[in-house]
Enzyme design. Structure first.
Site, PDB file in Angstrom:
ATOM      1  N   LEU A 149       3.509   6.825  -2.217  1.00  0.00           N
ATOM      2  CA  LEU A 149       4.860   7.067  -2.724  1.00  0.00           C
ATOM      3  C   LEU A 149       4.928   7.176  -4.236  1.00  0.00           C
ATOM      4  CD1 LEU A 149       6.812   5.080  -0.073  1.00  0.00           C
ATOM      5  CD2 LEU A 149       7.151   7.489  -0.651  1.00  0.00           C
ATOM      6  N   PHE A 169       0.813  -1.221   0.000  1.00  0.00           N
ATOM      7  CA  PHE A 169       0.000   0.000   0.000  1.00  0.00           C
ATOM      8  C   PHE A 169       0.843   1.266   0.000  1.00  0.00           C
ATOM      9  CE2 PHE A 169      -0.383   2.686   3.769  1.00  0.00           C
ATOM     10  CZ  PHE A 169       0.410   2.027   4.683  1.00  0.00           C
ATOM     11  N   LYS A 170       2.126   1.144   0.288  1.00  0.00           N
ATOM     12  CA  LYS A 170       2.999   2.316   0.270  1.00  0.00           C
ATOM     13  C   LYS A 170       2.985   3.012  -1.096  1.00  0.00           C
ATOM     14  CE  LYS A 170       4.690   1.544   4.478  1.00  0.00           C
ATOM     15  NZ  LYS A 170       4.032   0.299   4.921  1.00  0.00           N
ATOM     16  N   ASP A 171       2.695   2.245  -2.141  1.00  0.00           N
ATOM     17  CA  ASP A 171       2.634   2.844  -3.477  1.00  0.00           C
ATOM     18  C   ASP A 171       1.543   3.902  -3.585  1.00  0.00           C
ATOM     19  OD1 ASP A 171       4.683   1.301  -4.681  1.00  0.00           O
ATOM     20  OD2 ASP A 171       3.290  -0.365  -4.983  1.00  0.00           O
ATOM     21  N   THR A 222       8.104   0.508   2.556  1.00  0.00           N
ATOM     22  CA  THR A 222       8.335   1.908   2.214  1.00  0.00           C
ATOM     23  C   THR A 222       9.593   2.049   1.361  1.00  0.00           C
ATOM     24  OG1 THR A 222       7.265   2.786   4.174  1.00  0.00           O
ATOM     25  CG2 THR A 222       8.931   4.181   3.173  1.00  0.00           C
TER      26      THR A 222
END
Ligand SMILES: *Cc1c(COP(=O)(O)O)cnc(C)c1O
Length: 493
Positions: free
Chosen positions: A116, A111-113, A146
């Site tokens: 980011l 889910f960091k995408d 991350t």
């Protein structure tokens, strides 16, 4: 109307959104927070038919008021494009009566995408707006996801460099390979002899080191952060909770105004704080269910009002949540102190010096929107197996922590509201733990051999992110002690 940001440790500070994004962390070590949380200026009825990109704009424009419409729309268009393997960007899967908000369809399958893939664009626009001449050096501590998402986002972005620190033995095989194979002329990756908290503390110490900042400014560099302490990470995350609610409404799963609950697998407290911000903006969310793994420092905090990191650090099958210092909790603490930056500063000093702090009973009453639980390693595995056996849906270990805690909450509370579980990673990223949960016979098998097996049992194709690492070369072999991070940064620049 312009929205400004202040520090959780200094209410007097006033910065624009773009300045806050550039700085990452406030000079006093505090986190940037909006002076006032905005309220959605469009109705759910209007949001219902919107694309992910349009929803993101409707949400983010209220936080990033010094970005022009054109700038923000351009950032959004560049971020949420064909890097995602579905046009929906964040699809909802209804499985066994629960809605899984799949946040892992981006380039690095976690889910960091979601944040980011846009942060580098927000950062370069911010740099232009503020006439920054220096090269921006992104320092990032990662518990695994991350790091890769930030590397992918910032690789070869002009005017930036990125250095990622990850705990040497604290990430999955796939996570490590994803990072050490990262290409790009401006990237560096180093393994730390220590855990995530050591890496995060090291990065924070570098940010707070004004002498070092001066030294590097002389060489044309300035630091910023891609961790969720950066408000530019948090703001894009609010969007998917708004989107999820509008989608539920559009699909007639809920009635207009119907309250839902949200369960979030939590580490640094960024994702669940974004859900809380969405609630403050007017999304009908009742409970925010904070799910921890065996590093249950947050569960204990919500139970007792005392945050105490003095405990054994456990390496679990959900490594991205193996964290004892949840940085973003500071933003919530600030709110429950009644936005008292002196009090927040005092509590955080307690955390830094003694490893703990306790909030008052009055402050605790303001945490009523939160429910908390945790899942043991056995419960996490059992949850993956149970849902797979029952429905054929395969979820990753982090998502399973939240699914377990969500079920626990529902049976304990008799709260029958519909629940959205934030699904934070593709099962491919944690293939070994996932497959072993489904059947113990996979225990002795090689991680790579299991990829095909996961494809067989789940019916989901290997994501591009996995195909990329299958034959890629390891390019990064740096290692360092946690107390030598500053020296390493100096050498690299
Ligand atoms: C980072 C991460 C989490 C924890 O999210 P926070 O915002 O740090 O609380 C959970 N699951 C996965 C897969 C992650 O990568």
């Amino acid at each position: 109307m312009s929205l400004y940001y202040k520090s959780t440790r200094n209410s007097e500070l006033r910065m624009s959104a773009s300045e806050a994004i550039l700085k990452g962390l406030a000079p006093d070590g505090g986190l940037f927070v909006p002076e006032k949380l905005p309220v959605l200026d469009v109705s759910m009825e209007e949001l219902k038919g919107l694309s992910y990109q349009e929803t993101a704009y409707a949400v983010m424009k209220q936080f990033l008021t010094d970005f022009t419409e054109e700038e923000l729309k351009d950032c959004i268009a560049r971020a949420y494009d064909a890097k995602f393997d579905t046009e929906e960007i964040a699809p909802l899967a209804k499985v066994d009566g629960i809605y899984y908000l799949e946040l892992f369809h981006g380039a690095t399958i976690a889910f960091k995408d979601m944040a980011l893939s846009i942060l580098p664009h927000l950062m370069t626009v911010s740099a232009k707006k503020n006439h920054v001449e220096n090269e921006i050096v992104i320092l990032t501590a990662t518990s695994g996801d991350t790091g890769k998402a930030a590397l992918a986002g910032f690789a070869d972005v002009k005017g930036t460099r990125i250095i990622v620190f990850y705990p040497k033995n604290g990430v999955s095989k796939v996570q490590e390979l994803q990072m050490v194979t990262q290409k790009g002329g401006n990237v560096a990756v180093a393994a730390i002899h220590g855990n995530f908290d050591d890496a995060q503390n090291g990065v924070k110490a570098i940010f707070e080191d004004q002498e070092f900042a001066k030294e590097l400014a002389g060489k044309g560099y300035q630091f910023s952060s891609a961790n969720s302490i950066n408000i530019g990470r948090l703001v894009p995350q609010v969007a998917y909770y708004v989107y999820a609610y509008a989608k539920l409404l559009e699909n007639e799963e809920i009635a207009d105004g119907e309250e839902i609950n949200v369960a979030v697998p939590t580490g640094n407290f960024g994702n669940i704080l974004a859900a809380y911000y969405a609630k403050q903006m007017g999304v009908p969310i009742a409970k925010l269910i904070c799910a921890s793994n065996e590093n249950k420092v947050l569960f204990d905090f919500f139970e007792t009002g005392t945050y105490d990191k003095n405990r054994e650090f456990v390496l679990t099958s959900s490594p991205s949540m193996d964290i004892l210092i949840s940085s973003n909790l500071e933003r919530l603490i600030y709110l429950i102190t009644g936005e008292d930056s002196d009090k927040t500063k005092e509590l955080m000093a307690g955390l830094k010096n003694g490893g703990s702090y306790a909030v008052t009973d009055e402050m605790r009453t303001k945490l009523a929107d939160f429910a908390a639980g945790f899942a043991s390693e056995e419960e996490t595995a059992a949850c993956i197996k149970h849902i797979y056996d029952k429905t054929g849906y395969v979820m990753d270990t982090h998502t399973a922590v939240a699914a377990h805690v969500c079920g626990q909450y529902r049976s304990r509370s008799e709260d029958a509201r519909k629940c959205v579980v934030a699904s934070t990673a593709s099962p491919y990223k944690f293939v070994k733990s996932v497959m072993t949960a489904i059947d113990g016979k996979y225990q002795s098998e090689d991680e790579f051999a299991l990829l095909e097996e996961l494809k067989r049992v789940s019916g989901v194709e290997l994501p591009q992110a996995i195909r990329d690492i299958l034959d890629a070369k390891a390019l990064h072999t740096l290692e360092c002690d946690a107390d030598k991070m500053k020296e390493l940064v100096r050498d690299l620049l």
